[in-house]
Design an enzyme around this catalytic site. Structure first.
Site, PDB file in Angstrom:
ATOM      1  N   HIS A 128      11.810   7.992 -16.450  1.00 56.31           N
ATOM      2  CA  HIS A 128      10.947   6.965 -15.804  1.00 56.31           C
ATOM      3  C   HIS A 128      10.161   6.190 -16.853  1.00 56.31           C
ATOM      4  O   HIS A 128       8.948   6.413 -17.001  1.00 56.31           O
ATOM      5  CB  HIS A 128       9.986   7.641 -14.828  1.00 56.31           C
ATOM      6  CG  HIS A 128       9.349   6.709 -13.835  1.00 56.31           C
ATOM      7  ND1 HIS A 128       8.305   5.877 -14.134  1.00 56.31           N
ATOM      8  CD2 HIS A 128       9.640   6.482 -12.533  1.00 56.31           C
ATOM      9  CE1 HIS A 128       7.944   5.185 -13.067  1.00 56.31           C
ATOM     10  NE2 HIS A 128       8.737   5.535 -12.074  1.00 56.31           N
ATOM     11  N   ILE A 134       6.904   4.423 -18.288  1.00 57.74           N
ATOM     12  CA  ILE A 134       5.771   4.145 -17.408  1.00 57.74           C
ATOM     13  C   ILE A 134       5.465   5.401 -16.611  1.00 57.74           C
ATOM     14  O   ILE A 134       6.372   6.036 -16.055  1.00 57.74           O
ATOM     15  CB  ILE A 134       6.082   2.984 -16.443  1.00 57.74           C
ATOM     16  CG1 ILE A 134       6.323   1.684 -17.219  1.00 57.74           C
ATOM     17  CG2 ILE A 134       4.944   2.776 -15.445  1.00 57.74           C
ATOM     18  CD1 ILE A 134       6.730   0.512 -16.356  1.00 57.74           C
ATOM     19  N   GLY A 137       3.594   6.324 -10.375  1.00 51.57           N
ATOM     20  CA  GLY A 137       2.382   6.183  -9.567  1.00 51.57           C
ATOM     21  C   GLY A 137       2.042   7.441  -8.799  1.00 51.57           C
ATOM     22  O   GLY A 137       0.867   7.806  -8.663  1.00 51.57           O
ATOM     23  N   VAL A 138       3.057   8.142  -8.305  1.00 50.39           N
ATOM     24  CA  VAL A 138       2.799   9.358  -7.533  1.00 50.39           C
ATOM     25  C   VAL A 138       2.142  10.433  -8.403  1.00 50.39           C
ATOM     26  O   VAL A 138       1.353  11.255  -7.908  1.00 50.39           O
ATOM     27  CB  VAL A 138       4.091   9.896  -6.890  1.00 50.39           C
ATOM     28  CG1 VAL A 138       4.573   8.947  -5.813  1.00 50.39           C
ATOM     29  CG2 VAL A 138       5.175  10.107  -7.939  1.00 50.39           C
ATOM     30  N   GLU A 142      -1.372  12.321  -7.998  1.00 47.49           N
ATOM     31  CA  GLU A 142      -1.468  13.783  -8.113  1.00 47.49           C
ATOM     32  C   GLU A 142      -2.543  14.196  -9.114  1.00 47.49           C
ATOM     33  O   GLU A 142      -3.322  15.126  -8.863  1.00 47.49           O
ATOM     34  CB  GLU A 142      -0.114  14.363  -8.513  1.00 47.49           C
ATOM     35  CG  GLU A 142      -0.133  15.839  -8.884  1.00 47.49           C
ATOM     36  CD  GLU A 142      -0.545  16.758  -7.744  1.00 47.49           C
ATOM     37  OE1 GLU A 142      -1.036  17.858  -8.028  1.00 47.49           O
ATOM     38  OE2 GLU A 142      -0.362  16.372  -6.575  1.00 47.49           O
TER      39      GLU A 142
END
Length: 224
Positions: A128, A134, A137-138, A142
């Site tokens: 990723h 990058i 976002g998840v 978290e």
């Protein structure tokens, strides 16, 4: 410097007075007194002006200017309120899912500010993305939820690591990408606590520098 200028002015005035007594018009005492006062005032002003200019241009002031300070000394390090070992005593997460490196501000049951150092060695970057690393976002969400856990997992608040769960998110927005080399600074603040139902509502914001990169509202559940 001021005394030399004053002496020269007095000598010039007295010489003029002698010349006038020898063959010129008589110089009144009042005129001589006024000339002395003006000369003294002018000399003092010149002295203070030169002194001010000298002080402003002194090497000591230049040496302490920000532009002369090496860049590695300009920015202080984040304080340490909890190190990674203390965090591990509170959170049940372990590698590769422990996403909080240090707590820099802490108010039990109220708020916490923590950091995550994002490095190219993080295990999610190979996928990723391979060409543009990058942080997902998840995983930012978290990490922020884990900071919320540090706020709530305290005996005086009623939470414990055995019965504390991330229950939901709302109004989450990702403002800017977080890349390898960034330091993610996360603040989580308790907005509402319903002990009867075991629900905590929190507000979270994550920053890189002065820029907000992620924000949202979080629900935490304390119960089985």
């Amino acid at each position: 410097m001021a005394s030399t200028a004053l002496s020269q002015s007095l000598f010039s005035i007295l010489s003029s007075h002698r010349n006038l007594e020898n063959g010129s018009l008589p110089l009144k005492r009042s005129m001589l007194k006024q000339s002395l006062v003006v000369s003294k005032s002018h000399s003092l002003k010149t002295h203070f002006k030169n002194s001010f200019i000298t002080n402003c241009a002194s090497p000591e002031n230049d040496a302490t200017s920000k532009s002369e300070t090496p860049i590695e000394l300009r920015y202080p390090a984040f304080p340490t309120v909890m190190d990674i070992n203390q965090i591990r005593e509170i959170l049940p997460h372990r590698f590769p899912f422990l996403l909080v490196d240090r707590v820099i501000e802490y108010n039990p049951g109220v708020s916490a500010v923590a950091i995550k150092n994002v490095t190219i060695n993080d295990n999610f970057f190979p996928g990723h993305f391979p060409e543009r690393p990058i942080m997902p976002g998840v995983l930012m969400v978290e990490a922020m939820a884990q900071v919320g856990g540090i706020v709530m997992l305290q005996p005086e608040v009623g939470g414990s690591r055995e019965n504390f769960f991330f229950a939901g998110v709302d109004k989450v927005r990702f403002r800017k990408p977080v890349v390898a080399g960034d330091t993610l600074v996360m603040r989580m603040t308790l907005i509402k606590l319903q002990k009867r139902f075991g629900i905590a509502k929190m507000e979270g914001k994550a920053y890189v520098g002065e820029d907000v990169v992620c924000e949202g509202e979080f629900l935490m559940a304390m119960g089985s």
